[in-house]
Design an enzyme around this catalytic site. Structure first.
Site, PDB file in Angstrom:
ATOM      1  N   ASP A  30       0.775  -1.265   0.008  1.00  0.00           N
ATOM      2  CA  ASP A  30      -0.128   0.021   0.069  1.00  0.00           C
ATOM      3  C   ASP A  30       0.823   1.372   0.121  1.00  0.00           C
ATOM      4  O   ASP A  30       1.851   1.209   0.515  1.00  0.00           O
ATOM      5  CB  ASP A  30      -0.899   0.067   1.293  1.00  0.00           C
ATOM      6  CG  ASP A  30      -2.109   0.895   0.942  1.00  0.00           C
ATOM      7  OD1 ASP A  30      -2.312   1.321  -0.152  1.00  0.00           O
ATOM      8  OD2 ASP A  30      -2.613   1.249   2.110  1.00  0.00           O
ATOM      9  N   ASN A  54     -11.018  -2.666  -5.267  1.00  0.00           N
ATOM     10  CA  ASN A  54     -10.219  -1.520  -6.108  1.00  0.00           C
ATOM     11  C   ASN A  54     -10.943  -1.364  -7.399  1.00  0.00           C
ATOM     12  O   ASN A  54     -10.495  -0.191  -8.149  1.00  0.00           O
ATOM     13  CB  ASN A  54      -9.198  -1.986  -6.359  1.00  0.00           C
ATOM     14  CG  ASN A  54      -7.926  -1.991  -4.955  1.00  0.00           C
ATOM     15  OD1 ASN A  54      -7.222  -2.931  -5.170  1.00  0.00           O
ATOM     16  ND2 ASN A  54      -8.057  -1.003  -4.359  1.00  0.00           N
TER      17      ASN A  54
HETATM   18  C1  IPE Z   1      -5.358  -2.957  -0.419  1.00  0.00           C
HETATM   19  O1  IPE Z   1      -5.134  -1.517  -0.520  1.00  0.00           O
HETATM   20  C2  IPE Z   1      -5.319  -3.322  -1.506  1.00  0.00           C
HETATM   21  C3  IPE Z   1      -4.209  -3.658  -2.042  1.00  0.00           C
HETATM   22  C4  IPE Z   1      -2.813  -3.076  -1.758  1.00  0.00           C
HETATM   23  C5  IPE Z   1      -4.087  -4.165  -3.312  1.00  0.00           C
HETATM   24  P1  IPE Z   1      -6.144  -0.497  -0.435  1.00  0.00           P
HETATM   25  O2  IPE Z   1      -5.578   1.090  -0.488  1.00  0.00           O
HETATM   26  O3  IPE Z   1      -7.241  -0.569  -1.682  1.00  0.00           O
HETATM   27  O4  IPE Z   1      -7.004  -0.510   1.014  1.00  0.00           O
HETATM   28  P2  IPE Z   1      -7.922   0.472   1.847  1.00  0.00           P
HETATM   29  O5  IPE Z   1      -8.950   0.988   0.955  1.00  0.00           O
HETATM   30  O6  IPE Z   1      -6.885   1.592   2.307  1.00  0.00           O
HETATM   31  O7  IPE Z   1      -8.392  -0.261   2.911  1.00  0.00           O
HETATM   32  C1  IPE Z   2      -1.571   0.249  -3.303  1.00  0.00           C
HETATM   33  O1  IPE Z   2      -1.488   1.406  -3.229  1.00  0.00           O
HETATM   34  C2  IPE Z   2      -1.825  -0.349  -4.870  1.00  0.00           C
HETATM   35  C3  IPE Z   2      -3.230  -1.024  -5.033  1.00  0.00           C
HETATM   36  C4  IPE Z   2      -4.177  -0.676  -4.220  1.00  0.00           C
HETATM   37  C5  IPE Z   2      -3.166  -1.318  -6.257  1.00  0.00           C
HETATM   38  P1  IPE Z   2      -2.616   2.611  -3.113  1.00  0.00           P
HETATM   39  O2  IPE Z   2      -2.882   2.828  -4.615  1.00  0.00           O
HETATM   40  O3  IPE Z   2      -3.729   2.107  -2.666  1.00  0.00           O
HETATM   41  O4  IPE Z   2      -1.810   3.817  -2.594  1.00  0.00           O
HETATM   42  P2  IPE Z   2      -2.408   4.896  -1.616  1.00  0.00           P
HETATM   43  O5  IPE Z   2      -2.853   4.016  -0.456  1.00  0.00           O
HETATM   44  O6  IPE Z   2      -3.619   5.570  -2.469  1.00  0.00           O
HETATM   45  O7  IPE Z   2      -1.366   5.723  -1.465  1.00  0.00           O
HETATM   46 MG    MG Z   3      -4.211   2.490  -0.455  1.00  0.00          MG
END
Ligand code: IPE
Ligand code: IPE
Ligand code: MG
Length: 239
Positions: free
Chosen positions: A20, A68
């Site tokens: 993340d 997502n």
């Molecule tokens: C979890 O991260 C999913 C992945 C890393 C693929 P998210 O960024 O989607 O999770 P939330 O929304 O902060 O819980």
């Molecule tokens: C995790 O990074 C990757 C995926 C969920 C695909 P994020 O895209 O959630 O990054 P932040 O949490 O917005 O910084």
């Molecule tokens: Mg995230």
């Protein structure tokens, strides 16, 4: 700590990572969120190679969750393209490291081209005997459990036969062992629907490092921290 020192102390069999912080990494640099995902892929490759160096048997990466899809179409499209392109182009990377690719998640809900690349990558790497890299793509743990129950009902399983072992074997990868260590980067401290069943006795480590900045050194630090944990599984030690 060096790889040799970590190996000597015994490595976890199954490490899972919630990668993340890609979006925030990009925002901090005034870049579009997609640049963060591109950079995140570089980190993922480095960490898979590091896991392989340590002889970790399973590394599961949360790549795209069932939630997502709520993101902007442009971001979702970019992520799908990144996954597809990576799987198509990186056979040499997997071969060099002897890495076997597996997938968890709902394949049927993915675009056909992405689904086919996942199927091909699994097939091309199925005979490699090093680390298994499990890619969680269109994965949600609740969804996996629902699909598992449907499989059991459809196969006519009786209530008497249902037990924890049968459920574990009916999840997306029958042989996937429980998670020993769950790492989440990016500062949030939650599971976000990842591996709920498999994490029943996992150790958790959270780091504020944004995924594109996460590297082998921090991964090694995290593994050595895990090695100091006292896992009791509900028992009382030294009894
Ligand atoms: C979890 O991260 C999913 C992945 C890393 C693929 P998210 O960024 O989607 O999770 P939330 O929304 O902060 O819980
Ligand atoms: C995790 O990074 C990757 C995926 C969920 C695909 P994020 O895209 O959630 O990054 P932040 O949490 O917005 O910084
Ligand atoms: Mg995230």
């Amino acid at each position: 700590m060096t790889a040799e020192e970590i190996i000597a102390r015994g490595v976890p069999e199954h490490v899972a990572i919630i990668m993340d912080g890609n979006g925030r990494w990009a925002r901090n640099r005034g870049l579009p969120r997609t640049s963060g995902h591109k950079e995140g892929l570089t980190s993922a490759k480095k960490i898979v190679a590091a896991a392989s160096k340590l002889g970790i048997k399973y590394i599961t990466l949360y790549t795209f969750s069932t939630e997502n899809w709520k993101r902007a179409q442009e971001e979702v499209g970019y992520l799908m393209g990144l996954i597809k392109g990576h799987l198509r182009a990186e056979f040499e990377f997997y071969k060099k490291n002897g890495i076997k690719v597996e997938h968890i998640g709902d394949l049927t809900g993915l675009p056909a081209d992405v689904r086919n690349e996942i199927i091909n990558a699994k097939k091309d790497t199925e005979h490699f005997i090093g680390t298994t890299c499990v890619l969680a793509i269109n994965y949600g743990s609740r969804d996996e459990i629902v699909r598992c129950i449907k499989k059991l009902v459809n196969s006519g399983e009786t209530a008497e036969n249902i037990n924890e072992e049968l459920i574990s074997k009916s999840l997306d990868i029958p042989s996937l062992p429980p998670v020993d260590l769950m790492i989440r980067t990016g500062g949030e401290e939650r599971l976000s629907n990842f591996l709920l069943w498999q994490c029943a006795y996992a150790e958790f480590l959270f780091t504020d490092t944004l995924w594109p900045d996460y590297n082998e050194e921090e991964f090694f630090e995290n593994i050595s921290k895990y090695q100091t944990r006292n896992r009791r599984f509900g028992g009382v030690p030294n009894q």
